[in-house]
Design a protein around this motif. Structure first.
Motif, PDB file in Angstrom:
ATOM      1  N   ARG A 130       5.625  33.100  45.412  1.00  0.00           N
ATOM      2  CA  ARG A 130       6.783  32.447  46.343  1.00  0.00           C
ATOM      3  C   ARG A 130       6.518  33.271  47.673  1.00  0.00           C
ATOM      4  NH1 ARG A 130      10.187  31.531  42.052  1.00  0.00           N
ATOM      5  NH2 ARG A 130       9.933  29.359  41.201  1.00  0.00           N
ATOM      6  N   HIS A 131       6.881  34.617  47.233  1.00  0.00           N
ATOM      7  CA  HIS A 131       6.811  35.657  48.245  1.00  0.00           C
ATOM      8  C   HIS A 131       5.265  35.573  49.185  1.00  0.00           C
ATOM      9  CE1 HIS A 131       7.671  39.185  50.766  1.00  0.00           C
ATOM     10  NE2 HIS A 131       6.575  39.586  50.218  1.00  0.00           N
ATOM     11  N   ALA A 132       4.549  35.525  48.480  1.00  0.00           N
ATOM     12  CA  ALA A 132       3.081  35.677  49.054  1.00  0.00           C
ATOM     13  C   ALA A 132       2.939  34.134  49.764  1.00  0.00           C
ATOM     14  CB  ALA A 132       2.079  35.662  47.978  1.00  0.00           C
ATOM     15  N   LEU A 133       3.425  33.027  49.416  1.00  0.00           N
ATOM     16  CA  LEU A 133       3.225  31.872  50.227  1.00  0.00           C
ATOM     17  C   LEU A 133       3.990  31.800  51.433  1.00  0.00           C
ATOM     18  CD1 LEU A 133       3.276  29.293  47.143  1.00  0.00           C
ATOM     19  CD2 LEU A 133       1.450  29.696  48.677  1.00  0.00           C
ATOM     20  N   ALA A 134       5.245  32.269  51.391  1.00  0.00           N
ATOM     21  CA  ALA A 134       5.961  32.486  52.604  1.00  0.00           C
ATOM     22  C   ALA A 134       5.314  33.336  53.469  1.00  0.00           C
ATOM     23  CB  ALA A 134       7.402  33.008  52.272  1.00  0.00           C
ATOM     24  N   HIS A 147       2.174  34.099  53.771  1.00  0.00           N
ATOM     25  CA  HIS A 147       1.089  33.044  54.435  1.00  0.00           C
ATOM     26  C   HIS A 147       1.418  32.296  55.299  1.00  0.00           C
ATOM     27  CE1 HIS A 147      -2.912  31.447  54.146  1.00  0.00           C
ATOM     28  NE2 HIS A 147      -2.456  30.102  54.047  1.00  0.00           N
ATOM     29  N   GLU A 148       2.603  31.269  54.963  1.00  0.00           N
ATOM     30  CA  GLU A 148       3.087  30.549  55.896  1.00  0.00           C
ATOM     31  C   GLU A 148       3.364  31.108  57.339  1.00  0.00           C
ATOM     32  OE1 GLU A 148       4.190  26.403  56.124  1.00  0.00           O
ATOM     33  OE2 GLU A 148       3.551  27.235  54.307  1.00  0.00           O
ATOM     34  N   ALA A 149       4.117  32.087  57.245  1.00  0.00           N
ATOM     35  CA  ALA A 149       4.211  32.785  58.581  1.00  0.00           C
ATOM     36  C   ALA A 149       3.000  33.204  59.404  1.00  0.00           C
ATOM     37  CB  ALA A 149       5.290  34.068  58.432  1.00  0.00           C
ATOM     38  N   LEU A 150       1.910  33.724  58.676  1.00  0.00           N
ATOM     39  CA  LEU A 150       0.692  34.264  59.291  1.00  0.00           C
ATOM     40  C   LEU A 150      -0.209  32.819  59.907  1.00  0.00           C
ATOM     41  CD1 LEU A 150       0.030  36.902  57.075  1.00  0.00           C
ATOM     42  CD2 LEU A 150       0.729  37.198  59.317  1.00  0.00           C
ATOM     43  N   THR A 151      -0.079  31.943  59.038  1.00  0.00           N
ATOM     44  CA  THR A 151      -1.136  30.856  59.492  1.00  0.00           C
ATOM     45  C   THR A 151      -0.564  29.661  59.879  1.00  0.00           C
ATOM     46  OG1 THR A 151      -0.809  29.895  57.249  1.00  0.00           O
ATOM     47  CG2 THR A 151      -2.314  31.550  57.328  1.00  0.00           C
ATOM     48  N   ARG A 152       0.603  29.392  59.864  1.00  0.00           N
ATOM     49  CA  ARG A 152       1.584  28.125  60.423  1.00  0.00           C
ATOM     50  C   ARG A 152       2.728  28.687  61.291  1.00  0.00           C
ATOM     51  NH1 ARG A 152       0.066  27.479  55.545  1.00  0.00           N
ATOM     52  NH2 ARG A 152      -1.212  25.518  54.869  1.00  0.00           N
ATOM     53  N   PRO A 153       2.145  29.149  62.564  1.00  0.00           N
ATOM     54  CA  PRO A 153       3.044  29.740  63.544  1.00  0.00           C
ATOM     55  C   PRO A 153       4.418  28.825  63.938  1.00  0.00           C
ATOM     56  CG  PRO A 153       1.231  29.189  64.870  1.00  0.00           C
ATOM     57  CD  PRO A 153       1.006  28.833  63.450  1.00  0.00           C
ATOM     58  N   HIS A 154       4.360  27.508  63.620  1.00  0.00           N
ATOM     59  CA  HIS A 154       5.568  26.570  63.886  1.00  0.00           C
ATOM     60  C   HIS A 154       6.168  26.096  62.735  1.00  0.00           C
ATOM     61  CE1 HIS A 154       4.399  26.533  68.068  1.00  0.00           C
ATOM     62  NE2 HIS A 154       3.008  26.501  67.708  1.00  0.00           N
ATOM     63  N   ALA A 155       5.867  26.683  61.548  1.00  0.00           N
ATOM     64  CA  ALA A 155       6.514  26.487  60.223  1.00  0.00           C
ATOM     65  C   ALA A 155       7.963  26.943  60.450  1.00  0.00           C
ATOM     66  CB  ALA A 155       5.900  26.914  59.081  1.00  0.00           C
ATOM     67  N   MET A 156       9.031  26.309  60.100  1.00  0.00           N
ATOM     68  CA  MET A 156      10.346  26.886  59.842  1.00  0.00           C
ATOM     69  C   MET A 156      10.660  27.784  58.626  1.00  0.00           C
ATOM     70  SD  MET A 156      12.263  25.640  62.479  1.00  0.00           S
ATOM     71  CE  MET A 156      13.723  25.900  61.902  1.00  0.00           C
ATOM     72  N   LEU A 157      10.859  28.880  58.918  1.00  0.00           N
ATOM     73  CA  LEU A 157      11.142  29.862  58.008  1.00  0.00           C
ATOM     74  C   LEU A 157      12.649  30.351  57.899  1.00  0.00           C
ATOM     75  CD1 LEU A 157       8.022  31.733  58.309  1.00  0.00           C
ATOM     76  CD2 LEU A 157       8.589  30.095  56.579  1.00  0.00           C
ATOM     77  N   ALA A 158      13.031  30.829  56.739  1.00  0.00           N
ATOM     78  CA  ALA A 158      14.416  31.599  56.860  1.00  0.00           C
ATOM     79  C   ALA A 158      14.355  32.730  56.150  1.00  0.00           C
ATOM     80  CB  ALA A 158      15.617  30.749  56.019  1.00  0.00           C
ATOM     81  N   GLY A 159      15.005  33.771  56.550  1.00  0.00           N
ATOM     82  CA  GLY A 159      14.801  35.072  55.855  1.00  0.00           C
ATOM     83  C   GLY A 159      15.929  36.149  56.297  1.00  0.00           C
ATOM     84  N   THR A 160      15.328  37.447  56.305  1.00  0.00           N
ATOM     85  CA  THR A 160      16.258  38.666  56.936  1.00  0.00           C
ATOM     86  C   THR A 160      15.106  39.499  57.477  1.00  0.00           C
ATOM     87  OG1 THR A 160      15.753  39.825  54.918  1.00  0.00           O
ATOM     88  CG2 THR A 160      17.799  38.440  54.968  1.00  0.00           C
ATOM     89  N   ILE A 161      15.897  40.135  58.619  1.00  0.00           N
ATOM     90  CA  ILE A 161      15.124  41.197  59.311  1.00  0.00           C
ATOM     91  C   ILE A 161      16.202  42.440  58.850  1.00  0.00           C
ATOM     92  CG2 ILE A 161      14.603  42.248  61.286  1.00  0.00           C
ATOM     93  CD1 ILE A 161      14.344  39.656  62.463  1.00  0.00           C
ATOM     94  N   THR A 162      15.374  43.269  58.307  1.00  0.00           N
ATOM     95  CA  THR A 162      16.121  44.836  57.981  1.00  0.00           C
ATOM     96  C   THR A 162      15.815  45.853  58.705  1.00  0.00           C
ATOM     97  OG1 THR A 162      16.660  44.190  55.391  1.00  0.00           O
ATOM     98  CG2 THR A 162      16.889  46.253  55.928  1.00  0.00           C
ATOM     99  N   LEU A 163      16.563  46.661  59.474  1.00  0.00           N
ATOM    100  CA  LEU A 163      16.518  47.640  60.386  1.00  0.00           C
ATOM    101  C   LEU A 163      17.112  48.839  60.177  1.00  0.00           C
ATOM    102  CD1 LEU A 163      17.594  45.244  63.058  1.00  0.00           C
ATOM    103  CD2 LEU A 163      15.676  46.258  63.669  1.00  0.00           C
TER     104      LEU A 163
END
Length: 160
Positions: A44-48, A50-66
């Motif tokens: 699941r992590h690898a697919l998400a 991959h989605e972010a890299l290959t489908r720039p308009h795909a809707m994603l949810a997540g976190t940004i940790t700084l």
């Protein structure tokens, strides 16, 4: 009536013995019931990703940790300004102070992969940001509002 459990498909795979032992150690250390559960999570992590890299308009949810250096409030101000440029994507944020004038901030985000990448690039460009990691999933938050229209204000009669 309870929902049907997801249908399962079997997968048979061969791994180098050392990798297999490491996988079993990870399952044991995380107290997971099976290798299958761990492998499904990794896929699941690898697919998400991959989605972010290959489908720039795909809707994603997540976190940004700084993690960033305090910088006398300058860094926090710049982070806040950058986040305000991405109001549709930044759902919420959590901030804590760390030792040695450092801070940790976690943003809950959702949006097209290309916008999340742009947000990360903008945050990375801020002097004082030391670490940044985006973790995404293809599972989305439910819509907060239908369309972009704000909710209707309660009528005066309903308020009385």
């Amino acid at each position: 009536m309870s929902p049907e459990p997801p249908r399962l498909a079997r997968l048979s795979m061969s791994l180098p013995a050392d990798l297999f032992r490491q996988l079993d150690m990870m399952v044991e250390e995380r107290a997971l019931p099976s290798r299958s559960q761990l492998i499904a999570e990794l896929i699941r992590h690898a697919l998400a990703e991959h989605e972010a890299l290959t489908r720039p308009h795909a809707m994603l949810a997540g976190t940004i940790t700084l993690v960033y250096a305090g910088g006398g409030g300058r860094v926090r101000q710049q982070l806040a300004e950058t986040q305000s440029d991405y109001l549709k994507e930044v759902i919420s944020s959590q901030h804590v102070f760390l030792e040695q004038d450092q801070s940790l901030e976690v943003l809950l985000v959702q949006g097209p992969a290309v916008r999340l990448k742009q947000l990360c690039d903008a945050l990375r460009a801020i002097r004082g940001v030391q670490q940044l990691q985006l973790v995404t999933t293809t599972a989305l938050l439910p819509p907060l509002y239908e369309g972009d229209a704000p909710p209707a204000a309660p009528s005066q009669e309903a308020a009385e």
